[in-house]
Design an enzyme around this catalytic site. Structure first.
Site, PDB file in Angstrom:
ATOM      1  N   GLY A 134       0.800  -1.222   0.000  1.00 48.27           N
ATOM      2  CA  GLY A 134       0.000   0.000   0.000  1.00 48.27           C
ATOM      3  C   GLY A 134       0.827   1.263   0.000  1.00 48.27           C
ATOM      4  O   GLY A 134       0.274   2.363  -0.094  1.00 48.27           O
ATOM      5  N   GLY A 135       2.136   1.146   0.136  1.00 46.90           N
ATOM      6  CA  GLY A 135       3.001   2.321   0.118  1.00 46.90           C
ATOM      7  C   GLY A 135       2.890   3.176   1.363  1.00 46.90           C
ATOM      8  O   GLY A 135       3.179   4.366   1.318  1.00 46.90           O
ATOM      9  N   ALA A 215       5.760  -5.946   8.307  1.00 39.98           N
ATOM     10  CA  ALA A 215       6.097  -4.890   9.268  1.00 39.98           C
ATOM     11  C   ALA A 215       5.595  -5.166  10.682  1.00 39.98           C
ATOM     12  O   ALA A 215       5.696  -4.306  11.544  1.00 39.98           O
ATOM     13  CB  ALA A 215       5.539  -3.553   8.780  1.00 39.98           C
ATOM     14  N   ARG A 216       5.064  -6.347  10.945  1.00 43.55           N
ATOM     15  CA  ARG A 216       4.493  -6.670  12.259  1.00 43.55           C
ATOM     16  C   ARG A 216       3.481  -5.605  12.689  1.00 43.55           C
ATOM     17  O   ARG A 216       3.576  -5.015  13.768  1.00 43.55           O
ATOM     18  CB  ARG A 216       5.588  -6.803  13.323  1.00 43.55           C
ATOM     19  CG  ARG A 216       6.439  -8.045  13.201  1.00 43.55           C
ATOM     20  CD  ARG A 216       7.297  -8.238  14.441  1.00 43.55           C
ATOM     21  NE  ARG A 216       8.226  -9.350  14.299  1.00 43.55           N
ATOM     22  CZ  ARG A 216       7.948 -10.609  14.606  1.00 43.55           C
ATOM     23  NH1 ARG A 216       6.751 -10.920  15.065  1.00 43.55           N
ATOM     24  NH2 ARG A 216       8.857 -11.554  14.451  1.00 43.55           N
ATOM     25  N   SER A 218       0.182  -3.587  13.971  1.00 45.34           N
ATOM     26  CA  SER A 218      -0.701  -3.737  15.124  1.00 45.34           C
ATOM     27  C   SER A 218      -1.923  -2.856  14.913  1.00 45.34           C
ATOM     28  O   SER A 218      -1.782  -1.665  14.618  1.00 45.34           O
ATOM     29  CB  SER A 218       0.026  -3.339  16.412  1.00 45.34           C
ATOM     30  OG  SER A 218      -0.706  -3.725  17.549  1.00 45.34           O
ATOM     31  N   GLU A 266      10.461  -6.991   6.603  1.00 43.89           N
ATOM     32  CA  GLU A 266      10.354  -5.795   5.766  1.00 43.89           C
ATOM     33  C   GLU A 266      10.936  -5.960   4.355  1.00 43.89           C
ATOM     34  O   GLU A 266      11.505  -5.040   3.788  1.00 43.89           O
ATOM     35  CB  GLU A 266      11.010  -4.611   6.475  1.00 43.89           C
ATOM     36  CG  GLU A 266      10.377  -4.312   7.831  1.00 43.89           C
ATOM     37  CD  GLU A 266      10.939  -3.090   8.515  1.00 43.89           C
ATOM     38  OE1 GLU A 266      11.339  -2.139   7.819  1.00 43.89           O
ATOM     39  OE2 GLU A 266      10.992  -3.088   9.757  1.00 43.89           O
ATOM     40  N   GLY A 267      10.775  -7.149   3.797  1.00 52.88           N
ATOM     41  CA  GLY A 267      11.225  -7.381   2.432  1.00 52.88           C
ATOM     42  C   GLY A 267      12.711  -7.583   2.291  1.00 52.88           C
ATOM     43  O   GLY A 267      13.206  -7.723   1.167  1.00 52.88           O
ATOM     44  N   GLY A 270      12.948 -11.725   1.804  1.00 46.92           N
ATOM     45  CA  GLY A 270      12.170 -12.338   0.745  1.00 46.92           C
ATOM     46  C   GLY A 270      10.874 -11.582   0.537  1.00 46.92           C
ATOM     47  O   GLY A 270      10.589 -10.594   1.227  1.00 46.92           O
ATOM     48  N   TYR A 462       2.410   6.110  21.748  1.00 40.92           N
ATOM     49  CA  TYR A 462       2.335   6.661  20.387  1.00 40.92           C
ATOM     50  C   TYR A 462       2.319   8.189  20.506  1.00 40.92           C
ATOM     51  O   TYR A 462       1.378   8.758  21.063  1.00 40.92           O
ATOM     52  CB  TYR A 462       1.075   6.152  19.699  1.00 40.92           C
ATOM     53  CG  TYR A 462       0.981   6.424  18.222  1.00 40.92           C
ATOM     54  CD1 TYR A 462       1.274   5.422  17.304  1.00 40.92           C
ATOM     55  CD2 TYR A 462       0.608   7.671  17.732  1.00 40.92           C
ATOM     56  CE1 TYR A 462       1.177   5.650  15.937  1.00 40.92           C
ATOM     57  CE2 TYR A 462       0.516   7.911  16.368  1.00 40.92           C
ATOM     58  CZ  TYR A 462       0.805   6.898  15.488  1.00 40.92           C
ATOM     59  OH  TYR A 462       0.710   7.134  14.136  1.00 40.92           O
TER      60      TYR A 462
END
Length: 558
Positions: A134-135, A215-216, A218, A266-267, A270, A462
């Site tokens: 999704g960028g 990206a784990r 949440s 995160e790529g 793979g 956050y």
């Protein structure tokens, strides 16, 4: 989707004049050079996109691997739309017309086999690959930083064609999803079969299943449904060295769980090509409510009691005094409280939002039991209003950020997590560092925080930061001003990263590592841990083509 903003442009709205005036008076915010406003897709003549570095032979090989030339895009608009992610520095650079690190092509494979073939072609031609869902990365996860021996040219591997709900097992309550499936479509397809994933992060409208795993992620209902990595029971992964097929059972004692190796990678190890997830029946009903606490400390104690001893709602979050006053729990009204409408935020003190799911009877019983726990440290019920406002505007904050950028403000977020005993120190360390660094550099900030996810042992914090854009001057052009604003923030962010580790927090709870947090991640896991991560990457990716510089620094010799 605006390439210089967030989401649906039809939902973009300017800041109310009262709020804009407050920003000018309180924080010294002034309009950016060249005027504000998100800019739509650029024509090639307006933005100088660097020439693609891919050879004709490489492009032909990519087309053959991806099922045809139609699935390899080299036009300016496609490359611009795949440039970077959605952090504030990313958006400021794009708004200034800086697309210097645009991908050399966008490749759209349609199957696991095609992904393997694309990786093979890229390995042969020494072209880097950045998986793209999704960028929505906000930590530099889509901007490779190759080392001296790593490939400089790179392609964005857009997985949008792989967007199917492959199967549902109603007995085991699992589903197999393809990685390019966007969250709203995944939820819709599952609900048609009576199930829900229950995963609703702020990026929900645009993020993909593959991105959630990589990206784990949440979600906002993590108290009830768990994090995304808790939901994953199986993964299929394509690598330059072959494929991994992981997850023969929900749990296993057959050695280390390699699913956990891929989750959060995160790529860099793979490309995730399918995800098997736990699903649950759609709840019959839901209800949200607000509670007021006299201080962040008393509210934190109340959340800890629910997290440790129950009953645990599906949604549980607590805003500090500043975030409550500003009204960020209701982004549509954010800022109006301190701009003159004292009742806009719904309460003074600290606002907690709870969300319950189940049958009406179950919800009533859980609300009563939770209420008894919340009253003990001084909680005061506010009714459904604040909770419903939060639920209605839960995905609006990124649009508010666009409006703040338009007005010349700098608005960014960061997050961390720690054990309950460490929450007060971590909270103070981050706030004090942000205020010291930004105020000391001439841009005093408004720093807000909420507890967004809770566990029996701890919680995540956050933070949202709003200030004037540092380094601006009336004589500067848009590009120079954007570069200065980014550098101004990065200096403060580096200091905050140091403060997080110094206070015992993790460098990221759910945004990931990317390139922004890479050096602090290495400090968090230590030299031996870093070497272990690098060794795994080198075995799966010997030529260093997978998202180089993300997660771990590239080897000097690949």
């Amino acid at each position: 989707m605006l390439w210089s903003g967030w989401g649906d442009p039809e939902r973009a709205a300017p800041l109310p004049e009262a709020v804009a005036g407050l920003l000018r008076d309180l924080l010294g915010v002034r309009p950016p050079p060249g005027g504000g406003g998100t800019r739509g897709p650029a024509e090639p003549a307006e933005i100088a996109v660097p020439a693609s570095r891919l050879s004709g032979d490489c492009l032909a090989a990519l087309a053959a691997a991806a099922g045809g030339a139609d699935h390899v895009r080299v036009d300016a608009e496609a490359r611009i739309r795949h440039t970077r992610g959605k952090s504030t520095p990313d958006l400021l650079r794009i708004r200034a017309g800086d697309v210097s690190d645009a991908p050399d092509a966008v490749v759209l494979p349609g199957s696991h086999e095609e992904v393997l073939a694309v990786l093979g072609a890229c390995a042969e031609h020494r072209v880097a690959v950045v998986p793209f869902g999704g960028g929505t990365s906000v930590v530099g996860g889509l901007t490779p930083r190759p080392g001296p021996a790593a490939p400089a040219a790179f392609v964005a591997l857009d997985l949008r064609r792989m967007d199917a709900l492959v199967s549902v097992d109603p007995v085991s309550r699992t589903a197999v999803l393809q990685p390019g499936l966007r969250a709203p479509r995944a939820e819709r397809l599952l609900r048609e079969r009576g199930f829900t994933l229950g995963h609703f992060p702020q990026s929900f409208e645009w993020a993909t299943v593959g991105g959630f795993a990589a990206a784990r992620s949440s979600g906002q209902a993590s108290a009830g449904y768990g994090r995304f990595d808790d939901m994953v029971t199986g993964l299929t992964v394509a690598t330059p060295e072959g494929e991994l097929d992981l997850g023969r059972a929900p749990k296993s004692a057959a050695g280390p769980d390699l699913r956990q190796l891929v989750l959060g990678s995160e790529g860099a190890f793979g490309v995730i090509t399918s995800v098997t997830v736990r699903i649950r029946p759609v709840p019959e009903s839901s209800a949200y409510e607000g509670w007021r606490f006299p201080s962040f400390a008393t509210g934190t104690a109340a959340l800890r009691a629910l997290a440790q001893d129950g009953p645990l709602p599906a949604v549980l979050r607590l805003s500090d005094e500043t975030e409550t006053l500003v009204g960020l729990a209701d982004p549509s009204a954010a800022g109006t409280a301190i701009a003159g409408d004292a009742g806009a935020s719904g309460t003074s003190g600290c606002l907690a939002v709870l969300g319950f799911e189940g049958t009406p009877g179950e919800i009533e019983a859980r609300r009563d039991a939770a209420g008894a726990v919340l009253r003990a440290p001084g909680g005061e019920p506010l009714g459904a209003g604040p909770g419903e406002k939060w639920a209605h505007g839960r995905f609006d904050a990124p649009y508010l950020r666009d409006a703040l950028l338009d007005a010349g403000a700098f608005a960014e977020t960061l997050e961390t997590a720690t054990f309950w005993s460490g929450v007060p120190e971590l909270y103070a360390a981050v706030r004090e560092t942000l205020i010291r660094e930004l105020a000391g550099a001439g841009t005093p900030p408004l720093v807000m925080c909420h507890i967004s996810h809770v566990y029996p042992a701890g919680a995540s914090l956050y933070f949202t930061v709003v200030s004037a854009q540092g380094g601006q001057g009336t004589e500067k052009g848009r590009g120079d001003a954007a570069a200065d604003a980014v550098a101004h923030w990065e200096k403060a962010k580096h200091a905050v990263n140091d403060a997080i580790l110094g206070a015992g927090g993790t460098i990221s709870h759910h945004h990931g590592v990317g390139t922004d947090h890479r050096d602090w991640y290495a400090r968090e896991i230590g030299p031996l841990g870093t070497e272990l991560v690098r060794a795994i990457k080198h075995r799966l990716d010997p030529y260093g083509i997978l998202n180089p510089g993300v997660l771990v620094a590239p080897l000097t010799q690949e």
